[in-house]
Design a protein around this motif. Structure first.
Motif, short mmCIF file in Angstrom:
data_model
loop_
_atom_site.label_atom_id
_atom_site.label_comp_id
_atom_site.label_asym_id
_atom_site.label_seq_id
_atom_site.Cartn_x
_atom_site.Cartn_y
_atom_site.Cartn_z
N THR A 1 0.82 -1.21 0.00
CA THR A 1 0.00 0.00 0.00
C THR A 1 0.85 1.26 0.00
O THR A 1 0.65 2.18 -0.78
N PHE A 2 1.83 1.32 0.89
CA PHE A 2 2.60 2.54 1.07
C PHE A 2 3.87 2.60 0.23
O PHE A 2 4.43 3.67 0.02
N GLY A 3 4.36 1.45 -0.24
CA GLY A 3 5.67 1.40 -0.88
C GLY A 3 5.78 2.26 -2.12
O GLY A 3 4.89 2.26 -2.97
N GLY A 4 6.89 2.99 -2.24
CA GLY A 4 7.16 3.80 -3.41
C GLY A 4 6.28 5.03 -3.51
O GLY A 4 6.01 5.52 -4.62
N ASN A 5 5.86 5.58 -2.38
CA ASN A 5 5.01 6.77 -2.43
C ASN A 5 5.82 7.99 -2.87
O ASN A 5 7.06 7.97 -2.86
N PRO A 6 5.16 9.08 -3.28
CA PRO A 6 5.89 10.24 -3.81
C PRO A 6 6.91 10.83 -2.85
O PRO A 6 8.00 11.22 -3.29
N LEU A 7 6.59 10.90 -1.57
CA LEU A 7 7.53 11.48 -0.61
C LEU A 7 8.79 10.64 -0.52
O LEU A 7 9.92 11.14 -0.63
N ALA A 8 8.63 9.32 -0.33
CA ALA A 8 9.79 8.45 -0.18
C ALA A 8 10.64 8.44 -1.45
O ALA A 8 11.88 8.50 -1.38
#
Length: 420
Positions: free
Chosen positions: A297-304
């Motif tokens: 779900t969270f992996g590779g989000n814009p912030l990271a």
């Protein structure tokens, strides 16, 4: 008493009776961490400060995560900018940073396919699924995994299944079946363990939590040879030793020519504190995970991903310094070793350093904290340093001064600690 005086008095009483963060943690958190008696509040560069304002030279850097130290101006600027634009989209949609960071990772690693997730143990889970799916395509009997004694790959059930330390595995068994463990750098034992039932071989190029033990070149090349011979996937766990820690992008690039894995997993320094982990894979390994077979779900989000791109820009400038300062650090530690007979061995590569003592080192760590330095101990007797990549020789001199001060008053026990 007027209204303003009453407000001041009320704030004073609230502060005076407030429960400390430590007491709140004891009351409400799972008690699965044995934290050191320090409440950290802020950091800058290679230093952190506690709530009383005391300064500490940070040689553990969030267990290797804070690769650029604390409050790095470029990282702070990027995080602020991106947090004000877009933090999360899920992987249902594209955003502008996933592709560029995947390209950057592919060029750095030499692996054509990239998957982003959140933590090291998540990346290991993805790698193990690749190995299992690869093996199942060939034969239902091809499901076994070869891992090393003394290894550490994470705390989820899958990662624990290939972690070669009974203390971590024991309470949660039975785990995923089919894992076999062999001694580090024992080529004969490795050859005897790998067979046509082997789906994957997973190794750390430098065992981190296990005590900073590098694998030999002969052993690493043998893992590749056996994986090829028995059609198994070779997985390199570079969660702690990767992304610059050894002075190269990845530890397998220290060899000439490099030994290429089928799958490489890494995490800690990538996001400089923002959760970000990476799986790099060959086309052969990547093709076994089709649409819908794995996700996050969270992996590779814009912030990271934006943070990861900025980190790589800065890392390119720091790689030579990592090797040079790491060599200087080990040289200064060797000077201490000549002075104190209870220092058994200095190990490591780049800014990944272990100092093996003859006795349990918990009190040494506490004494270092008292003297204004953060370092930790792994396997009971190994002082572990994973400092920020911005560490300088002057910072190393300060660390050596503190260690010398601590070692001067250290009284080794009559009985040495058992070997591990």
């Amino acid at each position: 008493m007027n209204n303003s005086e009453a407000v001041v008095e009320e704030k004073h009483m609230t502060t005076a009776t407030a429960v400390s963060p430590v007491d709140l943690e004891k009351q409400y958190l799972l008690q699965n961490y044995a934290r050191y008696p320090v409440v950290l509040q802020r950091g800058r560069g290679v230093y952190v400060y506690d709530t009383s304002g005391k300064r500490y030279l940070d040689l553990i850097a969030g267990i290797g995560v804070n690769a650029l130290g604390h409050a790095h101006p470029r990282m702070t600027k990027v995080i602020r900018e991106q947090a004000g634009k877009l933090i999360h989209t899920s992987n249902l949609y594209h955003h502008e940073f996933t592709g560029p960071l995947a390209e950057r990772m592919s060029r750095a690693s030499g692996l054509p396919r990239i998957f982003f997730c959140n933590s090291g143990t998540e990346s290991v889970e993805a790698a193990l699924k690749m190995a299992k799916a690869h093996g199942r395509r060939i034969s239902p009997d091809k499901f076994e995994l070869i891992a090393l004694d003394n290894s550490f790959h994470g705390r989820t059930l899958g990662a624990l299944s290939v972690t070669g330390q009974e203390a971590y595995r024991g309470p949660f068994e039975p785990l995923v079946p089919g894992a076999h463990f062999v001694p580090r750098n024992d080529v004969t034992a490795l050859e005897q363990a790998v067979s046509h039932r082997t789906a994957g071989i997973i190794v750390e190029l430098v065992q981190g939590e296990g005590g900073i033990y590098p694998l030999t070149e002969e052993y690493i090349r043998k893992t590749r040879e056996l994986a090829d011979r028995f059609n198994a996937l070779l997985i390199f766990d570079e969660i702690q030793c990767g992304v610059g820690r050894t002075g190269t992008y990845f530890a397998y690039q220290l060899l000439d020519p490099p030994v290429m894995p089928d799958v490489m997993v890494t995490a800690k320094p990538m996001g400089c504190g923002i959760p970000l982990a990476v799986v790099g894979a060959s086309e052969r390994a990547a093709e076994v995970l089709g649409a819908g077979s794995h996700g996050t779900t969270f992996g590779g989000n814009p912030l990271a991903c934006r943070v990861g791109l900025e980190f790589f820009d800065i890392l390119d400038e720091l790689l030579p310094q990592i090797s040079n300062v790491g060599s200087y650090f080990r040289m200064r530690l060797t000077e201490l070793q000549r002075k104190y007979s209870f220092i058994k061995e200095i190990r490591g590569v780049g800014l990944m350093i272990g100092v093996e003592l003859e006795f349990v080192a918990k009190q040494v760590v506490l004494d270092c904290i008292e003297q204004g330095m953060l370092i930790n101990v792994t396997h009971g007797t190994t002082l572990r340093a994973l400092p920020p990549y911005i560490l300088t020789e002057q910072d190393v001199d300060r660390a050596i001064m503190i260690l010398n001060r601590v070692f001067k008053k250290t009284k080794p026990p009559a009985e040495p600690a058992p070997a591990h």
